[in-house]
Design a protein around this motif. Sequence first.
Motif, PDB file in Angstrom:
ATOM      1  N   PRO A 257       0.926  -1.322   0.016  1.00 30.22           N
ATOM      2  CA  PRO A 257       0.064  -0.217  -0.023  1.00 30.22           C
ATOM      3  C   PRO A 257       0.950   1.200  -0.019  1.00 30.22           C
ATOM      4  O   PRO A 257       0.346   2.453  -0.411  1.00 30.22           O
ATOM      5  N   ALA A 258       2.136   1.130   0.470  1.00 25.44           N
ATOM      6  CA  ALA A 258       2.784   2.409   0.474  1.00 25.44           C
ATOM      7  C   ALA A 258       3.354   2.887  -0.629  1.00 25.44           C
ATOM      8  O   ALA A 258       3.582   4.184  -0.875  1.00 25.44           O
ATOM      9  N   VAL A 259       3.334   2.130  -1.743  1.00 22.64           N
ATOM     10  CA  VAL A 259       3.663   2.752  -3.113  1.00 22.64           C
ATOM     11  C   VAL A 259       2.793   3.556  -3.783  1.00 22.64           C
ATOM     12  O   VAL A 259       2.927   4.229  -4.702  1.00 22.64           O
ATOM     13  N   THR A 260       1.583   3.503  -3.149  1.00 25.71           N
ATOM     14  CA  THR A 260       0.395   4.621  -3.541  1.00 25.71           C
ATOM     15  C   THR A 260       0.687   5.926  -3.185  1.00 25.71           C
ATOM     16  O   THR A 260       0.243   6.749  -3.994  1.00 25.71           O
ATOM     17  N   LEU A 261       1.673   6.051  -2.236  1.00 28.32           N
ATOM     18  CA  LEU A 261       2.275   7.391  -1.820  1.00 28.32           C
ATOM     19  C   LEU A 261       3.214   8.154  -2.326  1.00 28.32           C
ATOM     20  O   LEU A 261       3.705   9.252  -2.138  1.00 28.32           O
ATOM     21  N   ALA A 284       6.244   8.464 -11.004  1.00 27.54           N
ATOM     22  CA  ALA A 284       6.090   7.968  -9.489  1.00 27.54           C
ATOM     23  C   ALA A 284       4.888   6.838  -9.746  1.00 27.54           C
ATOM     24  O   ALA A 284       4.821   6.131  -8.557  1.00 27.54           O
ATOM     25  N   VAL A 285       3.965   6.977 -10.539  1.00 24.25           N
ATOM     26  CA  VAL A 285       3.017   5.955 -10.868  1.00 24.25           C
ATOM     27  C   VAL A 285       3.245   4.471 -11.197  1.00 24.25           C
ATOM     28  O   VAL A 285       2.721   3.480 -10.882  1.00 24.25           O
ATOM     29  N   THR A 286       4.542   4.569 -11.856  1.00 27.07           N
ATOM     30  CA  THR A 286       4.829   3.176 -12.424  1.00 27.07           C
ATOM     31  C   THR A 286       5.368   2.357 -11.360  1.00 27.07           C
ATOM     32  O   THR A 286       4.894   1.153 -11.751  1.00 27.07           O
ATOM     33  N   ALA A 297      -4.161   0.643 -10.179  1.00 30.31           N
ATOM     34  CA  ALA A 297      -5.335   1.313 -10.687  1.00 30.31           C
ATOM     35  C   ALA A 297      -5.640   2.473  -9.637  1.00 30.31           C
ATOM     36  O   ALA A 297      -6.111   3.517 -10.097  1.00 30.31           O
ATOM     37  N   VAL A 298      -5.508   2.250  -8.367  1.00 32.65           N
ATOM     38  CA  VAL A 298      -5.805   3.260  -7.572  1.00 32.65           C
ATOM     39  C   VAL A 298      -4.923   4.583  -7.654  1.00 32.65           C
ATOM     40  O   VAL A 298      -5.431   5.628  -7.659  1.00 32.65           O
ATOM     41  N   THR A 299      -3.663   4.104  -7.716  1.00 34.78           N
ATOM     42  CA  THR A 299      -2.542   5.279  -7.694  1.00 34.78           C
ATOM     43  C   THR A 299      -2.778   6.026  -9.083  1.00 34.78           C
ATOM     44  O   THR A 299      -2.633   7.193  -8.882  1.00 34.78           O
ATOM     45  N   LEU A 300      -3.021   5.609 -10.191  1.00 32.82           N
ATOM     46  CA  LEU A 300      -3.388   5.881 -11.452  1.00 32.82           C
ATOM     47  C   LEU A 300      -4.526   7.025 -11.233  1.00 32.82           C
ATOM     48  O   LEU A 300      -4.460   8.061 -11.836  1.00 32.82           O
ATOM     49  N   PHE A 301      -5.598   6.427 -10.724  1.00 31.51           N
ATOM     50  CA  PHE A 301      -6.833   7.227 -10.671  1.00 31.51           C
ATOM     51  C   PHE A 301      -6.328   8.586  -9.888  1.00 31.51           C
ATOM     52  O   PHE A 301      -7.104   9.555 -10.079  1.00 31.51           O
ATOM     53  N   ALA A 302      -5.850   8.288  -8.786  1.00 30.83           N
ATOM     54  CA  ALA A 302      -5.583   9.600  -7.897  1.00 30.83           C
ATOM     55  C   ALA A 302      -4.575  10.400  -8.534  1.00 30.83           C
ATOM     56  O   ALA A 302      -4.891  11.464  -8.317  1.00 30.83           O
ATOM     57  N   ALA A 303      -3.543  10.044  -9.076  1.00 30.21           N
ATOM     58  CA  ALA A 303      -2.602  11.037  -9.513  1.00 30.21           C
ATOM     59  C   ALA A 303      -3.282  11.547 -10.784  1.00 30.21           C
ATOM     60  O   ALA A 303      -2.829  12.824 -11.132  1.00 30.21           O
ATOM     61  N   LEU A 304      -4.303  11.117 -11.628  1.00 27.43           N
ATOM     62  CA  LEU A 304      -4.985  11.737 -12.884  1.00 27.43           C
ATOM     63  C   LEU A 304      -5.755  12.729 -12.118  1.00 27.43           C
ATOM     64  O   LEU A 304      -5.814  13.871 -12.712  1.00 27.43           O
ATOM     65  N   ALA A 305      -6.373  12.452 -11.124  1.00 29.88           N
ATOM     66  CA  ALA A 305      -7.416  13.529 -10.545  1.00 29.88           C
ATOM     67  C   ALA A 305      -6.782  14.694  -9.944  1.00 29.88           C
ATOM     68  O   ALA A 305      -7.164  15.891  -9.998  1.00 29.88           O
ATOM     69  N   ALA A 306      -5.272  14.358  -9.523  1.00 31.83           N
ATOM     70  CA  ALA A 306      -4.368  15.456  -9.016  1.00 31.83           C
ATOM     71  C   ALA A 306      -3.912  16.310 -10.153  1.00 31.83           C
ATOM     72  O   ALA A 306      -3.876  17.705  -9.740  1.00 31.83           O
ATOM     73  N   THR A 307      -3.959  15.892 -11.378  1.00 29.55           N
ATOM     74  CA  THR A 307      -3.594  16.837 -12.471  1.00 29.55           C
ATOM     75  C   THR A 307      -4.582  17.849 -12.695  1.00 29.55           C
ATOM     76  O   THR A 307      -4.244  19.002 -13.610  1.00 29.55           O
ATOM     77  N   ILE A 431      -7.004   8.167  -2.661  1.00 30.04           N
ATOM     78  CA  ILE A 431      -6.325   6.759  -2.623  1.00 30.04           C
ATOM     79  C   ILE A 431      -7.032   6.027  -1.668  1.00 30.04           C
ATOM     80  O   ILE A 431      -7.327   4.560  -1.806  1.00 30.04           O
ATOM     81  N   ALA A 432      -7.428   6.504  -0.268  1.00 30.92           N
ATOM     82  CA  ALA A 432      -8.008   5.857   0.631  1.00 30.92           C
ATOM     83  C   ALA A 432      -9.362   5.199   0.323  1.00 30.92           C
ATOM     84  O   ALA A 432      -9.625   3.845   0.313  1.00 30.92           O
ATOM     85  N   VAL A 433      -9.967   5.980  -0.456  1.00 30.35           N
ATOM     86  CA  VAL A 433     -11.184   5.701  -1.141  1.00 30.35           C
ATOM     87  C   VAL A 433     -11.281   4.557  -2.114  1.00 30.35           C
ATOM     88  O   VAL A 433     -11.993   3.720  -2.277  1.00 30.35           O
ATOM     89  N   GLY A 434     -10.138   4.797  -2.774  1.00 26.23           N
ATOM     90  CA  GLY A 434      -9.840   3.555  -3.909  1.00 26.23           C
ATOM     91  C   GLY A 434      -9.492   2.178  -3.389  1.00 26.23           C
ATOM     92  O   GLY A 434      -9.959   1.377  -4.002  1.00 26.23           O
ATOM     93  N   LEU A 435      -8.774   2.221  -2.319  1.00 26.77           N
ATOM     94  CA  LEU A 435      -8.660   0.923  -1.631  1.00 26.77           C
ATOM     95  C   LEU A 435      -9.711   0.340  -0.797  1.00 26.77           C
ATOM     96  O   LEU A 435      -9.623  -0.653  -0.641  1.00 26.77           O
TER      97      LEU A 435
END
Length: 640
Positions: A257-261, A284-286, A297-307, A431-435
């Motif tokens: 779970p830490a790689v999502t951060l 950093a999503v890689t 999938a969760v990290t990609l979604f959160a990072a896209l929203a951040a843009t 990220i928390a909601v995605g998990l």
Amino acid sequence: MGFGSRLERARRRIAAGSATPRDQSLVAGAMLLGALAGALLAHGVVQILPLSTRGVAAARAAGVVSATVRAGYPKDSELLFLAGGLALTAAASLAAGAAAAWLRAGAAPAAIPAPPTEPPARFGRFEALVLVALLIYGMQPTPLLTAAWEWRLLLEEGAHLHPANSLLLGERIYADVGYLYGPLLVLPLALGFELTTPSVFTARVVTLAMHGLGLALVAAAGRAMFRTRVAWLLCCVGLAALVPLAHPRAHLTALRPAVTLIPLFFLPAMFRGRRVAAYCVGAAVTPALFTSPEVGAVTLFAALAATVLGADAREASRRLLRFGAGLGVSAAIVAALLHPYVDSVLYLRDGISTLGWAGMGHLSRPFPVPWGADRLWLGDPYGVGLDASGFLLRGSVLDALLVACGVALAFLGLRRAWTPRELTCAVVWLIAVGLLPKLIARPGPHQLAKLLPPLILLVGVWVEGGWRMAAARRGPSRVAPAALCAASLVGLVCLADPRVPRWPPRVQSLDARLGPIPVDPALAHLVTQVRAEVDRALPPGAPIWVTPNAPGWHMLLDRPSAVRTPDVFTLATAEQRREVRRALEARPPTLLLRHRVRDEIDGVPANAYAPEIAAFARANYQLVRRVVSGTHRAEILKRR
């Protein structure tokens, strides 16, 4: 004065930090009452809505076998009800807060201190000492010396031992060996085998190092988000108390779970307008994409929203292009480096398949929550054997914390501009909601632990802000934020697992494949006997078929698998089971090792999960030797 003008005036007052303590208390109380009203509304709506069984029918058509599918349990309705309950609760709370701000918009404001400026994150000697102490505690050798019992060794650890050892035999992950997780979880184990020796002990040492890296990532992310050292220290204490100690299984370490951060380290710079930061966020999503399908999938979604957060259309499009470039280049480089060892195309195919059945999958279980699904689990009407003891309270606390953090972040939207720190908090909340769906799909302490790293950061920021607000006030007006801080900490502690790992008995293993770890003597004797029988019947390097759910045997016997996926419990659909049967029919192995580590999961027998494979074994193999050692037993069958 109309509603719009009054609300705009309230926005200006909140943004200027000039609202009265009475205003703040009124709005906070209204939001709490609104959250309660929203929860009751969601509860009532769920009781009225009809349950849909379309998801059950679709899962049965695809051949998915699980406790929920066999019982006709509408898991998709449960997911919908839970999401709807959270949305109604948050919406009612925000509406009540906005109404309270509108009612107080005409009052004369009294100035209160403005929020302090955010100091730059620094990592000094104090932080280094705390981090070292956290790693010493979090990397205790207790899990390293946990006795190698049958279920944990052959099934849970075996799911990683088998593919790691297969890399040494020249096979490629996903093409020749099925694996549920990303390559970055198994390649470190294979590297450890290559540098030292293939053994369970080596795998546990590497797993422990991965757990420590995960703890360090969460602690570093917290240092970048918190304003004070005290808050960061509380974050580290929460990590030590709530994140479980390293298990001898790679997918249960804090690293997953830490790689999502990881993108959080570059988000503040991107929000401040630095162009190169958007490329770094994409890159950093890689690591998350190559760690596991759900985490990626969760990290990609959160990072896209951040843009798109805090930016106009033109700036958001530029960020998105830079983000895509950074992600594409980094993912292509990593895929090229891993190509000799993994088949990334099959990984993506299997990962998408896993995500597609996240709710109705082969390991799905009902989720006991106070609203949204209570009609489904009270009385166990579908006969799935629900056990809500202990987890009902934790699930309720988790929902309450996520809703509270989300409402607090949304209420900050009344301000004209969010700070980079607040925007980063919004990404952590995503990220928390995605998990959360993974926890809903199969509730349990291990799934709950995956949510704790982002949740600890969210609650820590919230508590820090409430404590600063209470310290800036006088008299009764400081009671409300202080009470919210205390309630948040109590709620977070309620999520802790009360079970304490016990120091195992020191039973030394003399088997080279097991390594210097405690092992059940009867199990060690069983391994020795089976290895002797298999080596007597097969030449070196010949494959063997192990079924239904003991993939760890391949590493202990140092032999490749005759099928891509030896664990039938991970064959989610009928097409995946037919793929295994076609491989067996094309190249039937000489020996079949039948070892039932667990005869059933969630009440479903192993033969019911994969009836096609069980029928093939009955028709083409006959028993030649039954090996018994204590309570352990295995059967060796030969092709007719």
